[in-house]
Motif scaffolding. Structure first.
Motif, PDB file in Angstrom:
ATOM      1  N   ASN A 188       1.021   2.593   5.206  1.00  0.00           N
ATOM      2  CA  ASN A 188       2.098   2.163   4.318  1.00  0.00           C
ATOM      3  C   ASN A 188       2.829   0.972   4.944  1.00  0.00           C
ATOM      4  O   ASN A 188       3.731   1.126   5.769  1.00  0.00           O
ATOM      5  N   GLY A 224       3.928   7.457  -1.778  1.00  0.00           N
ATOM      6  CA  GLY A 224       3.922   7.565  -0.319  1.00  0.00           C
ATOM      7  C   GLY A 224       5.208   7.027   0.281  1.00  0.00           C
ATOM      8  O   GLY A 224       5.803   7.637   1.185  1.00  0.00           O
ATOM      9  N   THR A 225       5.643   5.890  -0.217  1.00  0.00           N
ATOM     10  CA  THR A 225       6.886   5.290   0.277  1.00  0.00           C
ATOM     11  C   THR A 225       8.060   6.246   0.057  1.00  0.00           C
ATOM     12  O   THR A 225       8.884   6.451   0.952  1.00  0.00           O
ATOM     13  N   CYS A 282      -4.978   3.083  -0.149  1.00  0.00           N
ATOM     14  CA  CYS A 282      -3.893   2.751   0.778  1.00  0.00           C
ATOM     15  C   CYS A 282      -4.089   3.509   2.090  1.00  0.00           C
ATOM     16  O   CYS A 282      -3.938   4.733   2.137  1.00  0.00           O
ATOM     17  N   THR A 336       0.844  -1.202   0.000  1.00  0.00           N
ATOM     18  CA  THR A 336       0.000   0.000   0.000  1.00  0.00           C
ATOM     19  C   THR A 336       0.881   1.254   0.000  1.00  0.00           C
ATOM     20  O   THR A 336       0.986   1.982   0.994  1.00  0.00           O
ATOM     21  N   HIS A 337       1.460   1.470  -1.151  1.00  0.00           N
ATOM     22  CA  HIS A 337       2.539   2.450  -1.329  1.00  0.00           C
ATOM     23  C   HIS A 337       2.086   3.887  -1.535  1.00  0.00           C
ATOM     24  O   HIS A 337       2.906   4.779  -1.657  1.00  0.00           O
TER      25      HIS A 337
END
Ligand code: ZN
Length: 297
Positions: free
Chosen positions: A129, A159-160, A126, A114-115
């Protein structure tokens, strides 16, 4: 026997016709069980571990189902206590898979990837993360010193990349559609954008051109893999044209790099939105089976 962790026992309710393929998780777990895999229920993530990636205010809002309408729209899911539990199990499965990988070489989270979740918000289906939570949990415990996130979902791991910017312990790599969602990209440590319509050859060439050198330079103690199959031809949100054989070759490339270096590998599912959910499930199963074969050999 390969070992996976699945949150399929905790589905979250979605309105009829919702775009998220909630059924793929149970279908994939069942398919792998039939193939002889051991599939355990994913444990819920610990609050303290979620806090390694997320701001307290965001965690509190999610917990109380208190996101405002705009934040909920950006997330793409209706809020519910079931969604919170399911999302915690998705993260817990990835943490468990990463721990399993350190002991056994390969750990499989049958969800996660869930990046698009940032420290202070969720996006694109997501909530949390899991990749960052798992990486930082094992880093903070001293189990590993450096983690490489290999994100091959068709959508950039924004997000990552954002959470890990400035965290030298986590190296982020993303191969994705240049013109696809998210339309504003974050900077990964290495980004490999592809044109719409790219097929097996273009994709695998780009991977071979970039990943082995990065892998050698980073020398990770653990690889967290986001193996989204929304790269498949016919995926509703993909815009690329990989075949199932191309997905298998992609996944085998990642596994072979890990095997050659003796690096533990933990895999997560990521996206997959083919018009026929069976095609998404088949691609995930084929890729994971190929990965398991490489690392068992
Ligand atoms: Zn995706």
């Amino acid at each position: 026997m390969p070992h996976g962790f699945s949150p399929a026992h905790l589905p979250a309710p979605l309105p009829p016709g919702h775009r998220f393929p909630m059924t793929k998780y149970a279908l994939l777990a069942e398919r792998l069980r039939v193939d002889g895999w051991a599939v355990a229920p994913a444990p819920l993530a610990e609050e303290a571990d979620l806090a390694r990636a997320h701001d307290p205010a965001y965690l509190a809002a999610i917990e109380r189902c208190a996101l405002d309408a705009r934040a909920e729209r950006r997330l793409g899911f209706p809020q519910s206590p079931e969604l919170v539990r399911r999302s915690k199990a998705s993260v817990g499965g990835t943490v468990a898979a990463a721990r399993w990988a350190l002991g056994h070489g390969l750990g499989v989270s049958l969800a996660g990837g869930t990046h698009h979740a940032f420290a202070d918000r969720g996006e694109g289906f997501c909530v949390y993360n899991d990749l960052v939570v798992a990486a930082r949990t094992l880093l903070d415990e001293g189990a590993v010193g450096r983690v490489l996130v290999v994100d091959l979902d068709v959508h950039q791991g924004n997000g990552t990349a954002a959470i890990c910017a400035g965290d030298e312990r986590v190296v982020t790599y993303s191969v994705h559609g240049a013109r696809n969602y998210p339309f504003v990209k974050e900077a990964s440590d290495l980004d490999v954008p592809l044109d719409d319509g790219a097929g097996d050859r273009a994709y695998l060439d780009a991977l071979e051109r970039t990943l082995p050198a990065l892998f050698a330079a980073v020398a990770p103690d653990l690889v967290l893999y986001q193996g989204g199959v929304d790269v498949l031809d016919g995926d509703r949100f993909g815009r690329l044209t990989l075949t199932e054989g191309g997905v298998v070759a992609r996944d085998r490339t990642v596994a072979e790099l890990c095997r050659a270096a003796g690096t533990p590998l933990a895999t997560t599912l990521g996206g997959g939105y083919h018009g026929e959910v069976a095609r998404t499930v088949a691609a995930h199963a084929a890729g994971l089976t190929a990965i398991a074969a490489v690392l068992a050999a």
